[in-house]
Design a protein around this motif. Sequence first.
Motif, short mmCIF file in Angstrom:
data_model
loop_
_atom_site.label_atom_id
_atom_site.label_comp_id
_atom_site.label_asym_id
_atom_site.label_seq_id
_atom_site.Cartn_x
_atom_site.Cartn_y
_atom_site.Cartn_z
N PRO A 116 0.82 -1.21 0.00
CA PRO A 116 0.00 0.00 0.00
C PRO A 116 0.86 1.26 0.00
O PRO A 116 1.98 1.26 0.52
CB PRO A 116 -0.79 -0.11 1.30
CG PRO A 116 -0.72 -1.53 1.68
CD PRO A 116 0.55 -2.06 1.14
N ARG A 117 0.33 2.35 -0.60
CA ARG A 117 1.13 3.55 -0.78
C ARG A 117 1.47 4.21 0.56
O ARG A 117 2.55 4.72 0.75
CB ARG A 117 0.35 4.54 -1.66
CG ARG A 117 1.19 5.66 -2.22
CD ARG A 117 0.31 6.69 -2.88
NE ARG A 117 -0.66 7.21 -1.91
CZ ARG A 117 -1.86 7.63 -2.22
NH1 ARG A 117 -2.28 7.60 -3.46
NH2 ARG A 117 -2.69 8.09 -1.30
N ASP A 118 0.51 4.20 1.51
CA ASP A 118 0.72 4.89 2.77
C ASP A 118 1.43 4.04 3.82
O ASP A 118 1.56 4.44 4.96
CB ASP A 118 -0.63 5.34 3.35
CG ASP A 118 -1.19 6.48 2.55
OD1 ASP A 118 -0.38 7.12 1.86
OD2 ASP A 118 -2.40 6.72 2.61
N SER A 119 1.86 2.86 3.42
CA SER A 119 2.42 1.96 4.44
C SER A 119 3.88 2.29 4.71
O SER A 119 4.57 2.88 3.90
CB SER A 119 2.31 0.52 3.96
OG SER A 119 3.12 0.34 2.84
N HIS A 120 4.35 1.87 5.90
CA HIS A 120 5.78 1.92 6.19
C HIS A 120 6.37 0.66 5.58
O HIS A 120 6.18 -0.44 6.10
CB HIS A 120 6.02 1.92 7.69
CG HIS A 120 5.46 3.11 8.39
ND1 HIS A 120 6.22 3.99 9.11
CD2 HIS A 120 4.20 3.58 8.45
CE1 HIS A 120 5.46 4.95 9.59
NE2 HIS A 120 4.22 4.72 9.21
N LYS A 121 7.10 0.82 4.47
CA LYS A 121 7.42 -0.34 3.62
C LYS A 121 8.19 -1.43 4.37
O LYS A 121 7.83 -2.60 4.34
CB LYS A 121 8.24 0.13 2.42
CG LYS A 121 7.53 1.16 1.55
CD LYS A 121 6.63 0.50 0.55
CE LYS A 121 5.99 1.49 -0.41
NZ LYS A 121 5.30 2.61 0.23
N SER B 230 1.84 -0.55 10.42
CA SER B 230 2.57 -0.21 9.20
C SER B 230 1.68 -0.26 7.96
O SER B 230 2.07 0.26 6.93
CB SER B 230 3.74 -1.18 9.02
OG SER B 230 3.25 -2.48 8.89
N SER B 231 0.49 -0.83 8.07
CA SER B 231 -0.39 -0.87 6.89
C SER B 231 -0.89 0.51 6.51
O SER B 231 -1.29 0.73 5.38
CB SER B 231 -1.59 -1.76 7.16
OG SER B 231 -1.17 -3.06 7.44
N GLY B 232 -0.90 1.44 7.49
CA GLY B 232 -1.38 2.77 7.19
C GLY B 232 -2.87 2.82 6.94
O GLY B 232 -3.35 3.63 6.15
N SER B 233 -3.61 1.95 7.58
CA SER B 233 -5.06 1.93 7.39
C SER B 233 -5.73 1.82 8.75
O SER B 233 -5.18 1.23 9.68
CB SER B 233 -5.44 0.76 6.51
OG SER B 233 -6.56 0.10 6.99
N GLU C 85 -4.63 -5.24 4.73
CA GLU C 85 -3.86 -4.73 3.61
C GLU C 85 -2.91 -5.78 3.04
O GLU C 85 -2.22 -5.51 2.07
CB GLU C 85 -3.04 -3.51 4.05
CG GLU C 85 -3.87 -2.40 4.64
CD GLU C 85 -4.75 -1.76 3.60
OE1 GLU C 85 -4.40 -1.83 2.42
OE2 GLU C 85 -5.80 -1.23 3.98
N GLU D 162 0.39 11.77 14.50
CA GLU D 162 1.61 11.38 13.80
C GLU D 162 2.67 12.47 13.81
O GLU D 162 3.86 12.20 13.93
CB GLU D 162 1.26 11.00 12.36
CG GLU D 162 2.39 10.37 11.61
CD GLU D 162 2.10 8.92 11.28
OE1 GLU D 162 2.79 8.39 10.44
OE2 GLU D 162 1.20 8.33 11.88
#
Lengths: 339, 110, 169
Positions: A76-81, A137-140, A232, C79
């Motif tokens: 996902p784009r907003d995730s901490h890769k 980390s999924s950012g959701s 995610e 954040e």
Amino acid sequence: MGLSNNSLLFYLFITFAEIMVVLGIILLHAAYTVYIERKVIGRMQARLGPMEVGPYGLLQPLADLIKLLFKEDILPRDSHKTLFQIAPLVLLACAIANLSVIPFNPSFLIADVNLGVLVVLALASLGVYGIILAGYSSGSKYSLLGGLRSAAQVLSYEIPLGLSLAGVILAAESFSLKDIVEAQAQSLLGVYALPQFLGFIVFLICAFAETNRAPFDLPEAESELVAGYITEYSGFRMGLFFLAEYISMYIMSLLIALCYLGGWSLPWWLIALFPFLQALPPTLVLALKVYFFIFLFIWVRATFPRYRFDQLMSMSWKILLPLSLINFMWVAILKRGGL
Amino acid sequence: MEVISLFAKEYPFYITSAVLIFLGIALLLLKRNLLMAVLALEIAFNGINLLFATASHYLGDPKGKMVVLLVLAISAGSFAIGLILVVNYYRAKQSLSLEELRLLGEKENE
Amino acid sequence: MVERGLLLFVLTFFVLFLFFLTFIFRQILYQFLTILLIMVLLGIYYLFLNAEFIAAIQVIVYAGAILIMFLFTIFLFPEEELKYSRDILKTHYSSFLPLGFFLALFLFSLFKAIPKSYKEQNFYFDLKILSKILFNDYWITIYILAFLLSLPMIALYIFFKREERSGSN
């Protein structure tokens, strides 16, 4: 430390071979538990379960594996890769590392640690990080909520789990799982599940909660949280989560069988009733007990509805914690009485 | 090879405990963040714990390890209190900076 | 002895590496993760000191309870509070100097204070010996500890009591 070079290499090779054998067996079991679960739940709901791939659908796990491997891997784009990629591995590693201290046989044990029970508890508490980091980390929002819920659940059920294990440790006077089984075989009733019935029940309930299984599968409550911290994830990483869940199911079953039902030994009264049971090999006895608990996991999943989150929390803190303390006191009284 | 034989003695424990105490104080002083400050104190505790355990091992006295267990229990409690204070402070001031931490009473804007 | 030295060398190297990473990261979450790794590595250090029980307790209590509490608290904040701006970092790097001085002094005094009889004693951590000392000679510390550990609960009670009051107003 005094090993020469050759014997050190040999020792390393033997350990590596043992790890491979245990890992292969447990992965095969995990794969076919998925199949058995679908089959059993299907039968309980008057369906047939998987029937298409192979005879009686026996090749279904293989087909699932191939499907998971060839699915697209989405970041996902907003995730901490980095965290997103590491989190399932943390969970899986903490589940698999438990196997190193669990004895499968009087003579087969990868690492003979004299604090085996504590190692299992420590790894269980490290596994929580996998869940929380996967959620964060999924950012959701669904993932974060699911991860936090799951972490709170695992944390609060770890305390009654540890306290009920404390009763077993007090009765056996050892932290090592092998010593616990041996002390159990020499105790009055042969199994700790009978004198410590409360602890056994508490441990069983906590085992369901620790593995995020059916009546407590809140983190992946499909109707409220989509799929919790797995939302995610896709493809092989999602498969890793399920693999970790099934392996931890096996570890909990092994722990119950070893700590409360006598492991590979059978109680003397059972042998007195049915003398032919003595001929069973020890590993088979342990495996039968484990399979029974795996069946119980599936049975409960097919039968019970899901708990609400506040009910879950109040059950842990208001019911299970006092019960495990009462069990601990009861074991202390038994110990004082010389039993 | 000589370095390795030195590392088999008590020196790595000294280095690690010094690093941990340094890390604790440095995070407390340099990062200027309340959350980090609470965590930094815990790290300094850990460095001192490691010193206690090292001394206990090399002097053959179990009391040092007993101190480690007691400190572990106390630091768990103090950490919880610290986190409660940080959350309460953030609700009052909407900031986590240590430099704005000048508030003792409830009155400020007068 | 060679294995012990080698393993401790690698461990110390890892701790130093994580120590530098802690200063490089600019997000509290990543700093927290390096500190978590240091705490878990510290458990391995305790294994080298023959203190298996303390090693297990270190991982269970620190990594399993205390730091998870911290992680939960991190998620309560927005954040933007969890990042440092770049200028704060640059202005304060000079204050490493007194800290480095402190570290050198600390190590120097430690090495100077080592007694001559400071050899490995083959002392194995025994829970029975320890609990005998703890419950016979130092039982009063257990009582003090029990009172101290009830403090967080009182603090939580006060915290939620105040919240209730402000909520009703």
